[in-house]
Design an enzyme around this catalytic site. Structure first.
Site, PDB file in Angstrom:
ATOM      1  N   LYS A  11     -25.366 -26.201  30.992  1.00 14.20           N
ATOM      2  CA  LYS A  11     -26.777 -25.827  30.512  1.00 14.20           C
ATOM      3  C   LYS A  11     -27.681 -27.060  31.163  1.00 14.20           C
ATOM      4  O   LYS A  11     -26.942 -28.423  30.977  1.00 14.20           O
ATOM      5  CB  LYS A  11     -26.580 -26.207  28.887  1.00 14.20           C
ATOM      6  CG  LYS A  11     -28.046 -26.220  28.194  1.00 14.20           C
ATOM      7  CD  LYS A  11     -28.344 -27.697  28.038  1.00 14.20           C
ATOM      8  CE  LYS A  11     -29.688 -27.855  27.483  1.00 14.20           C
ATOM      9  NZ  LYS A  11     -29.995 -29.292  27.333  1.00 14.20           N
ATOM     10  N   SER A  12     -28.613 -26.952  31.643  1.00 11.98           N
ATOM     11  CA  SER A  12     -29.768 -27.927  31.921  1.00 11.98           C
ATOM     12  C   SER A  12     -31.187 -27.464  31.761  1.00 11.98           C
ATOM     13  O   SER A  12     -31.329 -26.296  32.067  1.00 11.98           O
ATOM     14  CB  SER A  12     -29.672 -28.403  33.196  1.00 11.98           C
ATOM     15  OG  SER A  12     -30.526 -29.687  33.445  1.00 11.98           O
ATOM     16  N   LYS A  45     -23.398 -12.718  22.805  1.00 16.09           N
ATOM     17  CA  LYS A  45     -22.163 -12.661  22.196  1.00 16.09           C
ATOM     18  C   LYS A  45     -22.383 -12.287  20.816  1.00 16.09           C
ATOM     19  O   LYS A  45     -23.551 -12.591  20.133  1.00 16.09           O
ATOM     20  CB  LYS A  45     -21.583 -14.171  22.372  1.00 16.09           C
ATOM     21  CG  LYS A  45     -21.543 -14.833  23.722  1.00 16.09           C
ATOM     22  CD  LYS A  45     -20.864 -16.161  23.575  1.00 16.09           C
ATOM     23  CE  LYS A  45     -21.112 -16.678  25.008  1.00 16.09           C
ATOM     24  NZ  LYS A  45     -22.481 -17.712  25.051  1.00 16.09           N
ATOM     25  N   TYR A  86     -27.235 -18.668  19.068  1.00 13.82           N
ATOM     26  CA  TYR A  86     -28.000 -19.560  19.828  1.00 13.82           C
ATOM     27  C   TYR A  86     -29.434 -19.505  19.435  1.00 13.82           C
ATOM     28  O   TYR A  86     -30.447 -20.299  19.525  1.00 13.82           O
ATOM     29  CB  TYR A  86     -27.999 -19.750  21.268  1.00 13.82           C
ATOM     30  CG  TYR A  86     -26.640 -19.894  21.919  1.00 13.82           C
ATOM     31  CD1 TYR A  86     -25.636 -20.209  21.004  1.00 13.82           C
ATOM     32  CD2 TYR A  86     -26.592 -19.511  23.262  1.00 13.82           C
ATOM     33  CE1 TYR A  86     -24.305 -20.336  21.813  1.00 13.82           C
ATOM     34  CE2 TYR A  86     -25.180 -19.741  23.816  1.00 13.82           C
ATOM     35  CZ  TYR A  86     -24.131 -20.191  23.066  1.00 13.82           C
ATOM     36  OH  TYR A  86     -22.877 -20.267  23.663  1.00 13.82           O
ATOM     37  N   LEU A 119     -19.536 -29.708  31.982  1.00 11.41           N
ATOM     38  CA  LEU A 119     -19.911 -30.925  32.382  1.00 11.41           C
ATOM     39  C   LEU A 119     -19.244 -32.076  31.157  1.00 11.41           C
ATOM     40  O   LEU A 119     -19.522 -33.093  31.391  1.00 11.41           O
ATOM     41  CB  LEU A 119     -21.301 -31.252  32.444  1.00 11.41           C
ATOM     42  CG  LEU A 119     -21.770 -30.231  33.722  1.00 11.41           C
ATOM     43  CD1 LEU A 119     -23.350 -30.402  33.640  1.00 11.41           C
ATOM     44  CD2 LEU A 119     -21.154 -30.717  34.966  1.00 11.41           C
ATOM     45  N   ASP A 164     -26.227 -17.399  30.058  1.00 13.33           N
ATOM     46  CA  ASP A 164     -25.447 -17.247  29.011  1.00 13.33           C
ATOM     47  C   ASP A 164     -26.421 -17.379  27.703  1.00 13.33           C
ATOM     48  O   ASP A 164     -26.656 -18.719  27.584  1.00 13.33           O
ATOM     49  CB  ASP A 164     -24.213 -18.362  29.214  1.00 13.33           C
ATOM     50  CG  ASP A 164     -23.305 -18.176  27.976  1.00 13.33           C
ATOM     51  OD1 ASP A 164     -22.533 -17.104  28.354  1.00 13.33           O
ATOM     52  OD2 ASP A 164     -23.349 -19.091  27.180  1.00 13.33           O
ATOM     53  N   ARG A 169     -31.769 -31.110  37.654  1.00 15.70           N
ATOM     54  CA  ARG A 169     -30.384 -30.997  37.426  1.00 15.70           C
ATOM     55  C   ARG A 169     -29.927 -29.472  37.666  1.00 15.70           C
ATOM     56  O   ARG A 169     -28.690 -29.167  37.819  1.00 15.70           O
ATOM     57  CB  ARG A 169     -29.813 -31.439  36.133  1.00 15.70           C
ATOM     58  CG  ARG A 169     -30.000 -33.138  36.236  1.00 15.70           C
ATOM     59  CD  ARG A 169     -29.312 -33.609  34.733  1.00 15.70           C
ATOM     60  NE  ARG A 169     -30.079 -33.556  33.652  1.00 15.70           N
ATOM     61  CZ  ARG A 169     -31.343 -34.241  33.531  1.00 15.70           C
ATOM     62  NH1 ARG A 169     -31.444 -35.279  34.135  1.00 15.70           N
ATOM     63  NH2 ARG A 169     -32.123 -34.156  32.222  1.00 15.70           N
ATOM     64  N   ASN A 181     -26.827 -28.307  40.064  1.00 11.39           N
ATOM     65  CA  ASN A 181     -25.843 -27.559  39.544  1.00 11.39           C
ATOM     66  C   ASN A 181     -25.356 -26.355  40.141  1.00 11.39           C
ATOM     67  O   ASN A 181     -24.479 -25.901  40.017  1.00 11.39           O
ATOM     68  CB  ASN A 181     -26.030 -27.367  37.970  1.00 11.39           C
ATOM     69  CG  ASN A 181     -25.941 -28.561  37.043  1.00 11.39           C
ATOM     70  OD1 ASN A 181     -25.425 -29.817  37.651  1.00 11.39           O
ATOM     71  ND2 ASN A 181     -26.353 -28.498  35.831  1.00 11.39           N
ATOM     72  N   HIS A 223     -17.822 -13.570  20.346  1.00  9.21           N
ATOM     73  CA  HIS A 223     -17.989 -15.218  20.590  1.00  9.21           C
ATOM     74  C   HIS A 223     -16.638 -16.009  20.103  1.00  9.21           C
ATOM     75  O   HIS A 223     -16.664 -17.013  20.904  1.00  9.21           O
ATOM     76  CB  HIS A 223     -19.227 -15.690  19.654  1.00  9.21           C
ATOM     77  CG  HIS A 223     -19.845 -16.828  20.029  1.00  9.21           C
ATOM     78  ND1 HIS A 223     -21.122 -17.187  19.759  1.00  9.21           N
ATOM     79  CD2 HIS A 223     -19.478 -18.076  20.652  1.00  9.21           C
ATOM     80  CE1 HIS A 223     -21.473 -18.214  20.240  1.00  9.21           C
ATOM     81  NE2 HIS A 223     -20.629 -18.866  21.099  1.00  9.21           N
TER      82      HIS A 223
HETATM   83  N1  LIG Z   1     -18.555 -19.591  23.789  1.00 15.36           N
HETATM   84  C1  LIG Z   1     -18.727 -20.795  23.259  1.00 15.36           C
HETATM   85  O1  LIG Z   1     -18.103 -20.864  22.055  1.00 15.36           O
HETATM   86  C2  LIG Z   1     -19.617 -21.884  23.837  1.00 15.36           C
HETATM   87  C3  LIG Z   1     -19.386 -23.043  22.979  1.00 15.36           C
HETATM   88  C4  LIG Z   1     -20.457 -24.108  23.831  1.00 15.36           C
HETATM   89  C5  LIG Z   1     -21.185 -23.702  24.928  1.00 15.36           C
HETATM   90  N2  LIG Z   1     -21.210 -22.511  25.480  1.00 15.36           N
HETATM   91  C6  LIG Z   1     -22.159 -22.308  26.481  1.00 15.36           C
HETATM   92  O2  LIG Z   1     -21.747 -23.204  27.554  1.00 15.36           O
HETATM   93  C7  LIG Z   1     -22.958 -23.794  27.968  1.00 15.36           C
HETATM   94  C8  LIG Z   1     -22.910 -25.248  28.527  1.00 15.36           C
HETATM   95  O3  LIG Z   1     -21.828 -25.971  27.507  1.00 15.36           O
HETATM   96  P1  LIG Z   1     -22.601 -27.211  26.913  1.00 15.36           P
HETATM   97  O4  LIG Z   1     -24.336 -27.264  26.998  1.00 15.36           O
HETATM   98  O5  LIG Z   1     -21.884 -27.415  25.576  1.00 15.36           O
HETATM   99  O6  LIG Z   1     -22.283 -28.496  27.816  1.00 15.36           O
HETATM  100  P2  LIG Z   1     -22.546 -29.056  29.515  1.00 15.36           P
HETATM  101  O7  LIG Z   1     -23.091 -27.884  30.000  1.00 15.36           O
HETATM  102  O8  LIG Z   1     -21.128 -29.445  29.974  1.00 15.36           O
HETATM  103  O9  LIG Z   1     -23.526 -30.120  29.264  1.00 15.36           O
HETATM  104  C9  LIG Z   1     -24.762 -30.113  29.200  1.00 15.36           C
HETATM  105  C10 LIG Z   1     -25.495 -31.380  28.783  1.00 15.36           C
HETATM  106  O10 LIG Z   1     -25.227 -32.022  30.126  1.00 15.36           O
HETATM  107  C11 LIG Z   1     -26.650 -32.457  30.595  1.00 15.36           C
HETATM  108  N3  LIG Z   1     -26.466 -31.958  32.310  1.00 15.36           N
HETATM  109  C12 LIG Z   1     -26.702 -30.842  32.595  1.00 15.36           C
HETATM  110  N4  LIG Z   1     -26.432 -31.021  34.063  1.00 15.36           N
HETATM  111  C13 LIG Z   1     -26.151 -32.378  34.310  1.00 15.36           C
HETATM  112  C14 LIG Z   1     -25.991 -33.015  35.737  1.00 15.36           C
HETATM  113  N5  LIG Z   1     -26.009 -32.348  36.443  1.00 15.36           N
HETATM  114  N6  LIG Z   1     -25.594 -34.389  35.566  1.00 15.36           N
HETATM  115  C15 LIG Z   1     -25.840 -34.961  34.218  1.00 15.36           C
HETATM  116  N7  LIG Z   1     -26.024 -34.367  33.209  1.00 15.36           N
HETATM  117  C16 LIG Z   1     -26.189 -33.079  33.015  1.00 15.36           C
HETATM  118  C17 LIG Z   1     -27.463 -31.528  30.030  1.00 15.36           C
HETATM  119  O11 LIG Z   1     -28.807 -32.136  29.675  1.00 15.36           O
HETATM  120  P3  LIG Z   1     -29.918 -31.691  30.368  1.00 15.36           P
HETATM  121  O12 LIG Z   1     -30.340 -30.299  29.992  1.00 15.36           O
HETATM  122  O13 LIG Z   1     -31.305 -32.721  30.087  1.00 15.36           O
HETATM  123  O14 LIG Z   1     -29.802 -31.439  31.865  1.00 15.36           O
HETATM  124  C18 LIG Z   1     -26.694 -31.229  28.597  1.00 15.36           C
HETATM  125  O15 LIG Z   1     -27.057 -32.543  27.766  1.00 15.36           O
HETATM  126  C19 LIG Z   1     -23.805 -23.664  26.624  1.00 15.36           C
HETATM  127  O16 LIG Z   1     -25.055 -24.284  27.047  1.00 15.36           O
HETATM  128  C20 LIG Z   1     -23.531 -22.262  26.249  1.00 15.36           C
HETATM  129  O17 LIG Z   1     -24.309 -21.314  26.995  1.00 15.36           O
HETATM  130  C21 LIG Z   1     -20.364 -21.586  24.892  1.00 15.36           C
END
Ligand SMILES: NC(=O)c1ccc[n+]([C@@H]2O[C@H](COP(=O)([O-])OP(=O)(O)OC[C@H]3O[C@@H](n4cnc5c(N)ncnc54)[C@H](OP(=O)(O)O)[C@@H]3O)[C@@H](O)[C@H]2O)c1
Length: 276
Positions: free
Chosen positions: A232-233, A76, A51, A191, A46, A238, A242, A109
């Protein structure tokens, strides 16, 4: 390699059960993280024009020892390019940065209802799919009303709506609407991105009962809701955890316990959020 089952979209294509988010990685980080993830068995990626890491994602795809047709690359359309011609041009820029012949899944997006050009963009997305430059088309952050308008004005429903979804925002109504229309729900910030969600004692108890991490318990909750999380990791460990969420099952009580707290958004409100 972990083998993961797929969702079948309303256009007949298939998506794996879990994907990899790449925001907020830069090109270098994204290339490294995506290369590692593909080795671990991730097949859905994704990214987004906004980005600013499509180049890195594309490089990792090109260098992976994985057949192109096995990988689902999502990108997107940014808000500044809403409109019919603007969408076609923006897509070509994204495709160029990714270095791909075709994109698997192309999403609007954000709807930007105040700009009110998302229907024009949708018509361009339909054309891109007809031309074979995109395999599947969808939206992100759309409400039921926005999706109904696309259907009414173009007759074409999105295959996917990627929305903010996590135990702090379970989105029951929108998920039910998607299910009724055959739209796959993808979960962003699955997450709870940087919130204290993964330190919640109730989630820790569920995780402990299954010998998994809190992150795995939360991702399993998404899978059992029928949603497709894109965590995202950047950490190989992790990333591996995941992806490894298909070998255990939460009970109905555990499903309720995971989401059993006050609900709130962590990101923007689709009606007002401006993303250009
Ligand atoms: N469409 C939209 O408008 C939109 C908006 C926001 C996000 N997104 C997409 O959604 C993806 C994910 O959302 P997000 O990055 O906001 O939040 P997320 O995936 O909920 O959380 C990511 C955070 O959690 C950590 N993490 C990952 N796996 C973990 C685990 N098993 N245990 C503990 N911590 C963990 C990561 O750090 P580490 O990297 O250090 O593991 C990072 O700091 C984005 O990367 C993007 O591609 C889309």
């Amino acid at each position: 390699m972990t083998s993961i089952p797929a969702h079948t979209l309303n256009d007949g294509t298939r998506l794996p059960a879990v994907g990899l988010g790449t925001w907020p990685m830069d090109d270098t980080e994204a290339e490294r993280a995506v290369a590692g993830a593909l080795e671990l068995g991730y097949r859905l990626l994704d990214t987004a024009a906004n980005y600013r890491n499509e180049t890195g994602v594309g490089r990792a795809v090109a260098r992976a020892g994985v057949a192109r047709e096995e990988i689902v690359v999502t990108t997107k359309l940014p808000g500044r390019h809403h409109g019919y011609e603007e969408t076609l041009a923006s897509f070509e820029e994204s495709r160029g940065r990714l270095g791909l012949d075709y994109v698997d899944l192309y999403l609007i997006h954000w709807p930007l209802p105040r700009v009110d050009r998302y229907v024009d963009s949708w018509r361009a997305m339909i054309k891109l799919r007809e031309e074979g430059l995109v395999r599947s088309i969808g939206v992100s952050n759309f409400t039921a009303e926005h999706i109904e308008r696309l259907e009414k004005e173009t007759g074409v429903l999105p295959s996917v709506n990627q929305i903010e979804l996590h135990p702090l925002l379970p989105q029951e109504e929108l998920r039910a609407f998607h299910a009724g229309k055959g739209i796959v729900t993808e979960s962003w910030s699955p997450l709870g991105r940087g919130s204290d969600l993964l330190r919640d004692p109730a989630i820790a108890r569920v995780a402990e009962a299954h010998g998994v991490t809190p992150g795995q318990a939360v991702l399993r909750w998404h899978v059992q809701l029928g949603a497709l999380p894109v965590p995202k990791s950047a950490s190989p460990e992790r990333q591996r955890h995941n992806l490894d969420v298909l070998g255990f099952e939460l009970t109905p009580d555990e499903m309720r316990a995971v989401a059993g707290r006050a609900h709130r958004r962590l990101g923007g409100d689709p009606e007002t959020h401006e993303e250009f």
